[in-house]
Write a protein that holds these residues in place. Structure first.
Motif, PDB file in Angstrom:
ATOM      1  N   PRO A  33       0.855  -1.185   0.000  1.00 25.54           N
ATOM      2  CA  PRO A  33       0.000   0.000   0.000  1.00 25.54           C
ATOM      3  C   PRO A  33       0.892   1.237   0.000  1.00 25.54           C
ATOM      4  O   PRO A  33       1.839   1.316   0.783  1.00 25.54           O
ATOM      5  CB  PRO A  33      -0.777  -0.106   1.313  1.00 25.54           C
ATOM      6  CG  PRO A  33      -0.646  -1.528   1.729  1.00 25.54           C
ATOM      7  CD  PRO A  33       0.661  -2.009   1.167  1.00 25.54           C
ATOM      8  N   SER A  34       0.619   2.158  -0.939  1.00 25.37           N
ATOM      9  CA  SER A  34       1.523   3.295  -1.057  1.00 25.37           C
ATOM     10  C   SER A  34       0.945   4.360  -1.966  1.00 25.37           C
ATOM     11  O   SER A  34       0.067   4.097  -2.780  1.00 25.37           O
ATOM     12  CB  SER A  34       2.851   2.804  -1.633  1.00 25.37           C
ATOM     13  OG  SER A  34       3.725   3.877  -1.859  1.00 25.37           O
ATOM     14  N   CYS A  36      -0.490   7.885  -3.802  1.00 24.36           N
ATOM     15  CA  CYS A  36      -1.800   8.527  -3.873  1.00 24.36           C
ATOM     16  C   CYS A  36      -2.866   7.620  -4.465  1.00 24.36           C
ATOM     17  O   CYS A  36      -4.041   7.887  -4.309  1.00 24.36           O
ATOM     18  CB  CYS A  36      -1.721   9.841  -4.649  1.00 24.36           C
ATOM     19  SG  CYS A  36      -0.333  10.034  -5.736  1.00 24.36           S
ATOM     20  N   SER A  37      -2.488   6.538  -5.133  1.00 27.78           N
ATOM     21  CA  SER A  37      -3.484   5.714  -5.805  1.00 27.78           C
ATOM     22  C   SER A  37      -3.769   4.388  -5.121  1.00 27.78           C
ATOM     23  O   SER A  37      -4.753   3.746  -5.434  1.00 27.78           O
ATOM     24  CB  SER A  37      -3.066   5.436  -7.246  1.00 27.78           C
ATOM     25  OG  SER A  37      -3.165   6.605  -8.009  1.00 27.78           O
ATOM     26  N   GLY A  38      -2.900   3.926  -4.245  1.00 28.14           N
ATOM     27  CA  GLY A  38      -3.219   2.680  -3.548  1.00 28.14           C
ATOM     28  C   GLY A  38      -2.076   1.708  -3.371  1.00 28.14           C
ATOM     29  O   GLY A  38      -1.791   1.273  -2.275  1.00 28.14           O
ATOM     30  N   TYR A  39      -1.403   1.316  -4.455  1.00 27.28           N
ATOM     31  CA  TYR A  39      -0.337   0.311  -4.387  1.00 27.28           C
ATOM     32  C   TYR A  39       0.889   0.796  -5.151  1.00 27.28           C
ATOM     33  O   TYR A  39       0.785   1.597  -6.071  1.00 27.28           O
ATOM     34  CB  TYR A  39      -0.769  -1.007  -5.049  1.00 27.28           C
ATOM     35  CG  TYR A  39      -1.865  -1.740  -4.356  1.00 27.28           C
ATOM     36  CD1 TYR A  39      -1.610  -2.532  -3.249  1.00 27.28           C
ATOM     37  CD2 TYR A  39      -3.166  -1.668  -4.827  1.00 27.28           C
ATOM     38  CE1 TYR A  39      -2.618  -3.221  -2.620  1.00 27.28           C
ATOM     39  CE2 TYR A  39      -4.192  -2.353  -4.206  1.00 27.28           C
ATOM     40  CZ  TYR A  39      -3.917  -3.134  -3.103  1.00 27.28           C
ATOM     41  OH  TYR A  39      -4.925  -3.813  -2.493  1.00 27.28           O
ATOM     42  N   CYS A 100      -1.439   7.220 -10.374  1.00 23.07           N
ATOM     43  CA  CYS A 100      -1.258   8.601  -9.947  1.00 23.07           C
ATOM     44  C   CYS A 100      -0.465   9.352 -11.021  1.00 23.07           C
ATOM     45  O   CYS A 100       0.145   8.745 -11.895  1.00 23.07           O
ATOM     46  CB  CYS A 100      -0.545   8.663  -8.594  1.00 23.07           C
ATOM     47  SG  CYS A 100       1.174   8.149  -8.635  1.00 23.07           S
ATOM     48  N   SER A 105       2.332   5.024  -8.131  1.00 21.19           N
ATOM     49  CA  SER A 105       1.359   4.129  -7.512  1.00 21.19           C
ATOM     50  C   SER A 105       0.178   3.921  -8.446  1.00 21.19           C
ATOM     51  O   SER A 105      -0.012   4.639  -9.428  1.00 21.19           O
ATOM     52  CB  SER A 105       0.908   4.679  -6.158  1.00 21.19           C
ATOM     53  OG  SER A 105       0.214   5.883  -6.308  1.00 21.19           O
ATOM     54  N   SER A 107      -4.070   1.902  -8.690  1.00 24.80           N
ATOM     55  CA  SER A 107      -5.192   1.246  -8.018  1.00 24.80           C
ATOM     56  C   SER A 107      -5.737   0.154  -8.934  1.00 24.80           C
ATOM     57  O   SER A 107      -5.560   0.205 -10.151  1.00 24.80           O
ATOM     58  CB  SER A 107      -6.287   2.257  -7.677  1.00 24.80           C
ATOM     59  OG  SER A 107      -6.810   2.835  -8.846  1.00 24.80           O
TER      60      SER A 107
END
Length: 108
Positions: A33-34, A36-39, A100, A105, A107
């Motif tokens: 998890p990282s 601004c977008s999730g992963y 992002c 990152s 999602s």
């Protein structure tokens, strides 16, 4: 079963880096998890195999995938690209719904 493929360019780079290091089993890929977008993708050397690793072997190299990352990476292609002065592993991941702006990152 989930799938992951490795391009010949990525395999050549994995082999090159392992040869320079002088040891290692292959490339370890996971997600965390990282951003601004999730992963984000996490790359490291696999110096030993964990009991639950999923091992993908293609073009004479091995990629070790953490089981918890497999769903996110399912159907992905690991590639190695050169763009100008930049050279890096790129994941062509069909599960990505959004990235992002900086590209660090994603999602699913």
């Amino acid at each position: 079963m989930a799938t992951l493929s490795i391009t010949t360019a990525a395999a050549d780079q994995i082999r090159r880096v392992l040869d320079e290091r002088g040891h290692g089993l292959g490339l370890r890929v996971s997600v965390k998890p990282s951003g601004c977008s999730g992963y984000s993708y996490v790359l490291d050397f696999a110096d030993e195999a964990a009991n639950d690793d999923i091992i993908v072997e293609e073009h004479g190299v091995k990629v070790y995938v953490a089981p918890d990352a497999l769903e996110v990476l399912d159907g992905s292609e690991v590639d190695y690209v050169s763009e100008g002065l930049n050279r890096y592993f790129r994941f062509n991941n069909p599960n990505v719904k959004d990235e992002c702006g900086c590209g660090e990152s994603f999602s699913v």
